[in-house]
Design a protein around this motif. Sequence first.
Motif, PDB file in Angstrom:
ATOM      1  N   LEU A  78       0.811  -1.217   0.000  1.00 57.52           N
ATOM      2  CA  LEU A  78       0.000   0.000   0.000  1.00 57.52           C
ATOM      3  C   LEU A  78       0.845   1.268   0.000  1.00 57.52           C
ATOM      4  CD1 LEU A  78      -2.836  -0.990   2.513  1.00 57.52           C
ATOM      5  CD2 LEU A  78      -2.861  -1.090   0.018  1.00 57.52           C
ATOM      6  N   THR A  79       2.082   1.189   0.479  1.00 62.40           N
ATOM      7  CA  THR A  79       2.930   2.381   0.538  1.00 62.40           C
ATOM      8  C   THR A  79       3.884   2.493  -0.649  1.00 62.40           C
ATOM      9  OG1 THR A  79       4.531   1.193   1.939  1.00 62.40           O
ATOM     10  CG2 THR A  79       2.845   2.495   3.054  1.00 62.40           C
ATOM     11  N   LEU A  80       3.765   1.610  -1.615  1.00 66.27           N
ATOM     12  CA  LEU A  80       4.660   1.645  -2.772  1.00 66.27           C
ATOM     13  C   LEU A  80       4.494   2.941  -3.569  1.00 66.27           C
ATOM     14  CD1 LEU A  80       6.690   0.262  -4.658  1.00 66.27           C
ATOM     15  CD2 LEU A  80       4.764  -0.830  -5.810  1.00 66.27           C
TER      16      LEU A  80
ATOM     17  N   THR B  81      -1.722  -0.398  11.700  1.00 61.03           N
ATOM     18  CA  THR B  81      -1.241  -0.684  13.051  1.00 61.03           C
ATOM     19  C   THR B  81      -2.347  -0.512  14.077  1.00 61.03           C
ATOM     20  OG1 THR B  81       0.911   0.179  12.360  1.00 61.03           O
ATOM     21  CG2 THR B  81       0.590  -0.187  14.701  1.00 61.03           C
ATOM     22  N   SER B  82      -3.187   0.491  13.888  1.00 57.85           N
ATOM     23  CA  SER B  82      -4.298   0.710  14.806  1.00 57.85           C
ATOM     24  C   SER B  82      -5.246  -0.496  14.799  1.00 57.85           C
ATOM     25  CB  SER B  82      -5.059   1.974  14.420  1.00 57.85           C
ATOM     26  OG  SER B  82      -6.111   2.239  15.323  1.00 57.85           O
ATOM     27  N   GLY B  83      -5.527  -1.028  13.614  1.00 60.01           N
ATOM     28  CA  GLY B  83      -6.356  -2.224  13.537  1.00 60.01           C
ATOM     29  C   GLY B  83      -5.718  -3.405  14.239  1.00 60.01           C
ATOM     30  N   LEU B  84      -4.393  -3.541  14.094  1.00 61.53           N
ATOM     31  CA  LEU B  84      -3.677  -4.621  14.769  1.00 61.53           C
ATOM     32  C   LEU B  84      -3.746  -4.459  16.283  1.00 61.53           C
ATOM     33  CD1 LEU B  84      -1.740  -7.093  14.506  1.00 61.53           C
ATOM     34  CD2 LEU B  84       0.147  -5.448  14.519  1.00 61.53           C
ATOM     35  N   MET B  85      -3.562  -3.238  16.764  1.00 61.25           N
ATOM     36  CA  MET B  85      -3.593  -2.985  18.203  1.00 61.25           C
ATOM     37  C   MET B  85      -4.984  -3.215  18.790  1.00 61.25           C
ATOM     38  SD  MET B  85      -0.537  -2.112  19.195  1.00 61.25           S
ATOM     39  CE  MET B  85      -0.830  -1.267  20.745  1.00 61.25           C
ATOM     40  N   MET B  86      -6.026  -2.918  18.023  1.00 61.96           N
ATOM     41  CA  MET B  86      -7.397  -3.068  18.513  1.00 61.96           C
ATOM     42  C   MET B  86      -7.965  -4.460  18.265  1.00 61.96           C
ATOM     43  SD  MET B  86      -7.983  -0.230  19.961  1.00 61.96           S
ATOM     44  CE  MET B  86      -9.724  -0.425  20.267  1.00 61.96           C
ATOM     45  N   GLY B  87      -7.157  -5.349  17.684  1.00 64.16           N
ATOM     46  CA  GLY B  87      -7.593  -6.721  17.486  1.00 64.16           C
ATOM     47  C   GLY B  87      -8.520  -6.918  16.306  1.00 64.16           C
ATOM     48  N   ARG B  88      -8.530  -5.971  15.381  1.00 63.00           N
ATOM     49  CA  ARG B  88      -9.386  -6.125  14.202  1.00 63.00           C
ATOM     50  C   ARG B  88      -8.654  -6.921  13.130  1.00 63.00           C
ATOM     51  NH1 ARG B  88     -10.364  -0.504  15.381  1.00 63.00           N
ATOM     52  NH2 ARG B  88      -8.866   0.080  13.773  1.00 63.00           N
ATOM     53  N   PRO B  89      -9.384  -7.671  12.296  1.00 61.51           N
ATOM     54  CA  PRO B  89      -8.730  -8.402  11.203  1.00 61.51           C
ATOM     55  C   PRO B  89      -8.137  -7.438  10.181  1.00 61.51           C
ATOM     56  CG  PRO B  89     -11.121  -8.521  10.990  1.00 61.51           C
ATOM     57  CD  PRO B  89     -10.840  -7.906  12.329  1.00 61.51           C
ATOM     58  N   LEU B  90      -7.071  -7.866   9.545  1.00 65.05           N
ATOM     59  CA  LEU B  90      -6.398  -7.025   8.555  1.00 65.05           C
ATOM     60  C   LEU B  90      -7.318  -6.776   7.371  1.00 65.05           C
ATOM     61  CD1 LEU B  90      -3.789  -5.642   7.596  1.00 65.05           C
ATOM     62  CD2 LEU B  90      -3.107  -7.831   6.588  1.00 65.05           C
ATOM     63  N   ASP B  91      -7.544  -5.509   7.069  1.00 65.24           N
ATOM     64  CA  ASP B  91      -8.432  -5.124   5.976  1.00 65.24           C
ATOM     65  C   ASP B  91      -7.790  -3.970   5.218  1.00 65.24           C
ATOM     66  OD1 ASP B  91     -10.456  -4.399   4.243  1.00 65.24           O
ATOM     67  OD2 ASP B  91     -12.056  -4.635   5.709  1.00 65.24           O
ATOM     68  N   LYS B  92      -7.152  -4.290   4.101  1.00 64.51           N
ATOM     69  CA  LYS B  92      -6.450  -3.258   3.338  1.00 64.51           C
ATOM     70  C   LYS B  92      -7.417  -2.238   2.744  1.00 64.51           C
ATOM     71  CE  LYS B  92      -4.355  -6.183   0.649  1.00 64.51           C
ATOM     72  NZ  LYS B  92      -3.463  -6.698  -0.430  1.00 64.51           N
TER      73      LYS B  92
ATOM     74  N   VAL C  58      14.494   2.280  -1.401  1.00 68.18           N
ATOM     75  CA  VAL C  58      14.324   1.225  -0.396  1.00 68.18           C
ATOM     76  C   VAL C  58      14.345   1.827   1.009  1.00 68.18           C
ATOM     77  CG1 VAL C  58      15.350  -0.861   0.587  1.00 68.18           C
ATOM     78  CG2 VAL C  58      15.281  -0.553  -1.894  1.00 68.18           C
ATOM     79  N   ILE C  59      15.211   2.811   1.229  1.00 66.10           N
ATOM     80  CA  ILE C  59      15.267   3.460   2.544  1.00 66.10           C
ATOM     81  C   ILE C  59      13.935   4.139   2.858  1.00 66.10           C
ATOM     82  CG2 ILE C  59      16.302   5.395   3.791  1.00 66.10           C
ATOM     83  CD1 ILE C  59      18.951   4.667   2.488  1.00 66.10           C
ATOM     84  N   LEU C  60      13.430   4.921   1.921  1.00 66.98           N
ATOM     85  CA  LEU C  60      12.147   5.598   2.146  1.00 66.98           C
ATOM     86  C   LEU C  60      11.029   4.589   2.343  1.00 66.98           C
ATOM     87  CD1 LEU C  60      12.386   8.419  -0.556  1.00 66.98           C
ATOM     88  CD2 LEU C  60      12.685   8.670   1.906  1.00 66.98           C
ATOM     89  N   TRP C  61      11.063   3.526   1.564  1.00 71.86           N
ATOM     90  CA  TRP C  61      10.015   2.501   1.606  1.00 71.86           C
ATOM     91  C   TRP C  61      10.007   1.759   2.930  1.00 71.86           C
ATOM     92  CZ3 TRP C  61       9.659  -2.309  -2.065  1.00 71.86           C
ATOM     93  CH2 TRP C  61       8.303  -2.689  -2.194  1.00 71.86           C
ATOM     94  N   ALA C  62      11.168   1.674   3.580  1.00 68.60           N
ATOM     95  CA  ALA C  62      11.254   0.971   4.861  1.00 68.60           C
ATOM     96  C   ALA C  62      11.067   1.909   6.046  1.00 68.60           C
ATOM     97  CB  ALA C  62      12.609   0.258   4.971  1.00 68.60           C
ATOM     98  N   VAL C  63      11.662   3.107   5.975  1.00 67.03           N
ATOM     99  CA  VAL C  63      11.717   3.996   7.144  1.00 67.03           C
ATOM    100  C   VAL C  63      10.377   4.667   7.415  1.00 67.03           C
ATOM    101  CG1 VAL C  63      12.707   6.158   7.987  1.00 67.03           C
ATOM    102  CG2 VAL C  63      14.186   4.380   7.039  1.00 67.03           C
ATOM    103  N   ILE C  64       9.699   5.167   6.364  1.00 63.75           N
ATOM    104  CA  ILE C  64       8.444   5.901   6.589  1.00 63.75           C
ATOM    105  C   ILE C  64       7.371   5.010   7.222  1.00 63.75           C
ATOM    106  CG2 ILE C  64       6.602   7.213   5.484  1.00 63.75           C
ATOM    107  CD1 ILE C  64       8.624   8.139   3.402  1.00 63.75           C
ATOM    108  N   PRO C  65       7.104   3.805   6.694  1.00 69.38           N
ATOM    109  CA  PRO C  65       6.134   2.940   7.382  1.00 69.38           C
ATOM    110  C   PRO C  65       6.574   2.539   8.787  1.00 69.38           C
ATOM    111  CG  PRO C  65       6.446   2.205   5.128  1.00 69.38           C
ATOM    112  CD  PRO C  65       7.513   3.217   5.400  1.00 69.38           C
TER     113      PRO C  65
END
Length: 322
Positions: free
Chosen positions: A24-26, A93-104, A275-282
């Motif tokens: 999603l961040t590509l 991340t908010s969905g992960l923290m709140m226990g919601r299923p991953l939904d892109k 690659v740096i931007l793609w890894a660091v920002i997320p």
Amino acid sequence: MSSNEILDASFGACRKLGGPLLQLTLAPTALCLAAVAFLFAYVIPALNFTKDPGSFAVQASEILGLMLLGLVVGGPLVIIGLATSSAIAVQLTSGLMMGRPLDKEAALDAVRQNLALILRLTLRELFIASLGIVIGGAITLFGGYLSTVTTSDTVTAGLVAAVGILGLFLGFAVFLQVMATHSLAIPAALVEKLGPTAAAKRSKQLLKGSALVPSGIRTIWSLYFVLFFVMIALVLGISIALELMHIGELGPKLFPGSLIGQLWATIWDLTPVFVILWAVIPAWGVTTTMLYYERRIRLEGFDIEALASEISTRGRTNRFEI
């Protein structure tokens, strides 16, 4: 959690969300890369040339013009890319923290609905954080101007220029501190539906320490150091790998003197930056979101509120109010 525990948990979340997060961040990362490419391919090289070496006014106008061009062309690309990537990381991340299923799709819909808010917030934070660097650059230019109107035995111009250079370093430190202080603004804006100013104040409130509660700023500075070493490792690893594979040389050899060959070489030169931007920002977005929830749990008992809300939503009744 301690700072180390938050960082460990955030990088664990990055691994868990890795595929969808990178997918999603590509495109937003490509926008940031376009701005960086324009800056290093045109703006910075143009600073080495001037139409009139003997005129400070001409040189100053050229520098200001190039800076304005960089802001007009690259600024919107950076803001859109940063805002979108950060918002996507926060939503997942908010969905992960709140226990919601991953939904892109749900994450993308939430980002689209709040895109205007996140763009205003990102612009506000970058503007405020960059003021120190701008002031330092202005002082440096003023020192250069004084050197043209004073005699060579006057130390005023040199002192002003030295203060300006020192101001640039201090301005960069202020930039990092302001970004750290407002690092929870995007999670606060998306989760609590706050405006840019209110989200920034909310971030400062959550990160503020007290006699019994340590400040959360230390976690952000720890994140700075971790991401710095991650960037160094990525640059060295990717550069060595590309050098050994000689892929960057194939374009000019297959298409000598053509635009395709030049484009091929440019793409491979910018691969480590991408690659740096793609890894660091997320990674920044994931860590700040986890820190946001950790601070709310620590200071406000958010976990109890979430449990009470879940019980209420499911329609369960209790003898006691939670």
